[in-house]
Design an enzyme around this catalytic site. Sequence first.
Site, PDB file in Angstrom:
ATOM      1  N   ARG A  92       0.840  -1.201   0.000  1.00 17.74           N
ATOM      2  CA  ARG A  92       0.000   0.000   0.000  1.00 17.74           C
ATOM      3  C   ARG A  92       0.877   1.255   0.000  1.00 17.74           C
ATOM      4  NH1 ARG A  92      -2.579  -2.410   4.584  1.00 17.74           N
ATOM      5  NH2 ARG A  92      -3.865  -4.032   3.682  1.00 17.74           N
ATOM      6  N   GLU A  95       6.424 -18.960   1.810  1.00 23.13           N
ATOM      7  CA  GLU A  95       5.574 -19.668   2.773  1.00 23.13           C
ATOM      8  C   GLU A  95       5.724 -21.166   2.517  1.00 23.13           C
ATOM      9  OE1 GLU A  95       3.603 -19.343   5.549  1.00 23.13           O
ATOM     10  OE2 GLU A  95       3.425 -21.500   5.256  1.00 23.13           O
ATOM     11  N   SER A 117      -2.422 -16.090   5.005  1.00 24.71           N
ATOM     12  CA  SER A 117      -3.392 -15.218   5.699  1.00 24.71           C
ATOM     13  C   SER A 117      -4.618 -15.981   6.180  1.00 24.71           C
ATOM     14  CB  SER A 117      -3.835 -14.080   4.768  1.00 24.71           C
ATOM     15  OG  SER A 117      -2.718 -13.387   4.305  1.00 24.71           O
ATOM     16  N   CYS A 132      -6.982 -19.066  14.603  1.00 24.21           N
ATOM     17  CA  CYS A 132      -7.911 -18.811  15.715  1.00 24.21           C
ATOM     18  C   CYS A 132      -9.282 -19.437  15.447  1.00 24.21           C
ATOM     19  CB  CYS A 132      -8.094 -17.308  15.925  1.00 24.21           C
ATOM     20  SG  CYS A 132      -6.571 -16.371  15.868  1.00 24.21           S
ATOM     21  N   VAL A 157      12.280 -21.283   3.544  1.00 22.89           N
ATOM     22  CA  VAL A 157      13.586 -20.627   3.671  1.00 22.89           C
ATOM     23  C   VAL A 157      14.444 -21.477   4.605  1.00 22.89           C
ATOM     24  CG1 VAL A 157      14.794 -18.570   4.491  1.00 22.89           C
ATOM     25  CG2 VAL A 157      12.694 -18.353   3.128  1.00 22.89           C
ATOM     26  N   ASP A 161       4.411 -14.142  16.189  1.00 28.77           N
ATOM     27  CA  ASP A 161       4.728 -15.132  17.224  1.00 28.77           C
ATOM     28  C   ASP A 161       6.217 -15.422  17.362  1.00 28.77           C
ATOM     29  OD1 ASP A 161       2.029 -15.349  17.572  1.00 28.77           O
ATOM     30  OD2 ASP A 161       1.883 -17.451  16.972  1.00 28.77           O
ATOM     31  N   TYR A 163     -24.714   1.712  30.640  1.00 34.31           N
ATOM     32  CA  TYR A 163     -25.556   0.864  31.487  1.00 34.31           C
ATOM     33  C   TYR A 163     -26.981   0.815  30.945  1.00 34.31           C
ATOM     34  CZ  TYR A 163     -29.176  -0.031  34.888  1.00 34.31           C
ATOM     35  OH  TYR A 163     -30.310  -0.500  35.477  1.00 34.31           O
ATOM     36  N   TRP A 170     -24.152  -0.836  38.609  1.00 33.44           N
ATOM     37  CA  TRP A 170     -22.701  -0.792  38.841  1.00 33.44           C
ATOM     38  C   TRP A 170     -22.096  -1.944  38.040  1.00 33.44           C
ATOM     39  CZ3 TRP A 170     -19.436   2.560  41.146  1.00 33.44           C
ATOM     40  CH2 TRP A 170     -20.013   3.573  41.925  1.00 33.44           C
ATOM     41  N   ARG A 172     -13.998  -0.763  43.073  1.00 37.63           N
ATOM     42  CA  ARG A 172     -14.328  -0.205  44.391  1.00 37.63           C
ATOM     43  C   ARG A 172     -13.739  -1.051  45.515  1.00 37.63           C
ATOM     44  NH1 ARG A 172     -20.659   1.148  44.146  1.00 37.63           N
ATOM     45  NH2 ARG A 172     -20.512   0.203  46.180  1.00 37.63           N
TER      46      ARG A 172
HETATM   47  C1  LIG Z   1      -5.997 -23.233  17.433  1.00 38.54           C
HETATM   48  C2  LIG Z   1      -5.510 -21.812  17.585  1.00 38.54           C
HETATM   49  C3  LIG Z   1      -6.381 -20.845  18.060  1.00 38.54           C
HETATM   50  C4  LIG Z   1      -5.944 -19.534  18.212  1.00 38.54           C
HETATM   51  N1  LIG Z   1      -6.804 -18.593  18.696  1.00 38.54           N
HETATM   52  C5  LIG Z   1      -6.393 -17.314  18.854  1.00 38.54           C
HETATM   53  C6  LIG Z   1      -7.291 -16.317  19.333  1.00 38.54           C
HETATM   54  O1  LIG Z   1      -8.467 -16.600  19.610  1.00 38.54           O
HETATM   55  N2  LIG Z   1      -6.827 -15.042  19.480  1.00 38.54           N
HETATM   56  C7  LIG Z   1      -5.546 -14.706  19.169  1.00 38.54           C
HETATM   57  O2  LIG Z   1      -5.168 -13.518  19.300  1.00 38.54           O
HETATM   58  N3  LIG Z   1      -4.663 -15.630  18.687  1.00 38.54           N
HETATM   59  C8  LIG Z   1      -5.065 -16.912  18.531  1.00 38.54           C
HETATM   60  N4  LIG Z   1      -4.201 -17.853  18.038  1.00 38.54           N
HETATM   61  C9  LIG Z   1      -2.806 -17.452  17.752  1.00 38.54           C
HETATM   62  C10 LIG Z   1      -2.661 -16.873  16.351  1.00 38.54           C
HETATM   63  O3  LIG Z   1      -3.161 -17.782  15.410  1.00 38.54           O
HETATM   64  C11 LIG Z   1      -1.194 -16.606  16.103  1.00 38.54           C
HETATM   65  O4  LIG Z   1      -0.728 -15.733  17.092  1.00 38.54           O
HETATM   66  C12 LIG Z   1      -0.941 -15.992  14.736  1.00 38.54           C
HETATM   67  O5  LIG Z   1      -1.291 -16.878  13.728  1.00 38.54           O
HETATM   68  C13 LIG Z   1       0.531 -15.634  14.611  1.00 38.54           C
HETATM   69  O6  LIG Z   1       0.780 -15.159  13.336  1.00 38.54           O
HETATM   70  P1  LIG Z   1       2.261 -15.213  12.745  1.00 38.54           P
HETATM   71  O7  LIG Z   1       2.165 -14.663  11.367  1.00 38.54           O
HETATM   72  O8  LIG Z   1       3.205 -14.575  13.679  1.00 38.54           O
HETATM   73  O9  LIG Z   1       2.659 -16.746  12.763  1.00 38.54           O
HETATM   74  P2  LIG Z   1       1.988 -17.987  12.043  1.00 38.54           P
HETATM   75  O10 LIG Z   1       0.533 -17.822  11.916  1.00 38.54           O
HETATM   76  O11 LIG Z   1       2.502 -19.189  12.764  1.00 38.54           O
HETATM   77  O12 LIG Z   1       2.611 -17.941  10.602  1.00 38.54           O
HETATM   78  C14 LIG Z   1       3.967 -18.174  10.371  1.00 38.54           C
HETATM   79  C15 LIG Z   1       4.078 -18.744   8.997  1.00 38.54           C
HETATM   80  O13 LIG Z   1       5.447 -18.854   8.662  1.00 38.54           O
HETATM   81  C16 LIG Z   1       5.651 -20.022   7.921  1.00 38.54           C
HETATM   82  N5  LIG Z   1       7.066 -20.374   8.067  1.00 38.54           N
HETATM   83  C17 LIG Z   1       7.742 -20.622   9.202  1.00 38.54           C
HETATM   84  N6  LIG Z   1       9.029 -20.870   8.929  1.00 38.54           N
HETATM   85  C18 LIG Z   1       9.164 -20.752   7.601  1.00 38.54           C
HETATM   86  C19 LIG Z   1      10.267 -20.892   6.716  1.00 38.54           C
HETATM   87  N7  LIG Z   1      11.485 -21.182   7.175  1.00 38.54           N
HETATM   88  N8  LIG Z   1      10.059 -20.706   5.395  1.00 38.54           N
HETATM   89  C20 LIG Z   1       8.814 -20.408   4.920  1.00 38.54           C
HETATM   90  N9  LIG Z   1       7.739 -20.280   5.714  1.00 38.54           N
HETATM   91  C21 LIG Z   1       7.921 -20.439   7.036  1.00 38.54           C
HETATM   92  C22 LIG Z   1       4.706 -21.030   8.558  1.00 38.54           C
HETATM   93  O14 LIG Z   1       4.395 -22.072   7.670  1.00 38.54           O
HETATM   94  C23 LIG Z   1       3.502 -20.160   8.894  1.00 38.54           C
HETATM   95  O15 LIG Z   1       2.509 -20.178   7.872  1.00 38.54           O
HETATM   96  C24 LIG Z   1      -4.612 -19.193  17.868  1.00 38.54           C
HETATM   97  C25 LIG Z   1      -3.739 -20.158  17.378  1.00 38.54           C
HETATM   98  C26 LIG Z   1      -4.179 -21.461  17.238  1.00 38.54           C
HETATM   99  C27 LIG Z   1      -3.228 -22.502  16.723  1.00 38.54           C
END
Ligand SMILES: Cc1cc2nc3c(=O)[nH]c(=O)nc-3n(C[C@H](O)[C@H](O)[C@H](O)COP(=O)(O)OP(=O)(O)OC[C@H]3O[C@@H](n4cnc5c(N)ncnc54)[C@H](O)[C@@H]3O)c2cc1C
Length: 459
Positions: free
Chosen positions: A24, A37, A43, A47, A84, A289, A432, A440, A448
């Site tokens: 963007r 990936e 995407s 969750c 990677v 993460d 409320y 409350w 409180r």
């Molecule tokens: C069952 C479940 C329920 C959840 N519920 C919630 C919720 O209710 N609320 C909330 O806030 N969070 C929730 N989460 C957590 C949330 O899904 C994660 O925090 C979020 O997906 C993190 O995004 P990310 O992009 O950092 O990592 P990820 O979603 O883990 O994505 C990382 C990506 O990198 C790719 N990757 C890794 N290493 C390499 C490599 N060397 N080369 C190429 N690709 C690579 C992986 O394949 C993956 O697709 C939940 C997670 C799970 C599993």
Amino acid sequence: MAAERMVVIGGDAAGMSAASQARRMKGPEALEIVAFERGHFTSFSACGIPYWVSGDVTDRDDLIARTPQEHRERAIDLRTRTEVMEIDVAGQRVLARDLSDGSESWTGFDKLVIATGARPVRPALPAIDAPGVHGVQTLDDGQALLDTLAGTRGRHAVVVGAGYIGVEMAEALLKRGYEVTVVHQDEQPMATLDPDMGRLVHEAMDGMGITTVGGAPVTKVLTGEDGRVRAVATEDAEYPADVVVLGIGVVPETSLARAAGLPLGPHGGLLTDQSMRVRGHENIWAGGDCVEVLDLVSGTTRHLALGTHANKHGQIIGANAGGGYATFPGVVGTAVSKVCDLEIARTGLREKDARRAGLQFVTATIESTNTAGYYPGAALMTVKMLAERRTGRLLGVQIVGREGSGKRVDIAAVALTAGMTVERMTTLDLGYAPPFSPVWDPVLVAARKATTAVRAAGM
Ligand SMILES: Cc1cc2nc3c(=O)[nH]c(=O)nc-3n(C[C@H](O)[C@H](O)[C@H](O)COP(=O)(O)OP(=O)(O)OC[C@H]3O[C@@H](n4cnc5c(N)ncnc54)[C@H](O)[C@@H]3O)c2cc1C
């Protein structure tokens, strides 16, 4: 002038938010974006997996916010099924392997985004990889679990771990008609709460027909003659299982970063500054993460694997890598989840976090109702509040209750972010009407009581 190249590792929340935001900010003539990936999907909402498994969400594709093709249409060179293998920081290039044919090649970068997410903990126990034992990290994991459920004649499910993923999966399996046992090693389920609040979750789960067994680390998975899982064993007992779901937590996926010599924190996550730049590296960003974040209440870094942070990190990285300016100040540690009709929420510090941070505090726990007590369907909710001794600064809130309870934690998240005292909170102008809360609000009642406790504790 040739376009700069931004390389993104990881095609989910953080990585693709970064790529999309950078796109963007800058068109393809100024910035080439290559995203790697290793999976099939981009995407997607992990969750949503518990609600897909439960059957509440019927179509897997509803969990995909943007497909690889949709990213490509936005001029992002997205390479799925490509992992990677190495980051060459000095040479500004990454080595990627095409998982379909095993071929490897180097791609140079001017800017690098590391968004490799987290890796689920999978203890090295006998038969942990047996058919019928499932993780729930990816859409492929979710599909494999659904396939097992479709092909399973038995009715016993064991969930290992009682964090939010464990309890959400317990609900999903209950809805699928299984007898569910949750085996976990902490004193109470939801160890992100204090044990007194976790006990409420335990009791409510009992009432729903979900058996929870605490203080019981799993020692092995037992298999039948067909090699499939048949039970889960702890030191003291065996729990029959036609299917097992693991929800034992995650650790940052930073093996590439570690090998590349990038800075990691005490929890194994990448360390960044507030613009999400990896410390000491002008042209490398990391988010989601795989990083540690600053806890604004305790002042220390934490690893909090939550999608809410990953999406924000990605957007901030994309803005900065795209030539703009944005920062991520840190977190207060807010999380909400549910098991059936029980909502569970927390923000800020638990008692043990506050002690670890060297803080003296008081606690106040109140019971109230989610609506006016006389309103049809009024149900109990419990709020626990921690406030710093002497200053009265709010330190944390935990909530367990029925419908409408959980998201009340957001009031406390805002109060924490604003550095409010519990006394100041008592005068907050919250909405409320009888269908929504007692006159409350329960959060104000807790504030409180906490104010009284702060005064009673004296200097
Ligand atoms: C069952 C479940 C329920 C959840 N519920 C919630 C919720 O209710 N609320 C909330 O806030 N969070 C929730 N989460 C957590 C949330 O899904 C994660 O925090 C979020 O997906 C993190 O995004 P990310 O992009 O950092 O990592 P990820 O979603 O883990 O994505 C990382 C990506 O990198 C790719 N990757 C890794 N290493 C390499 C490599 N060397 N080369 C190429 N690709 C690579 C992986 O394949 C993956 O697709 C939940 C997670 C799970 C599993």
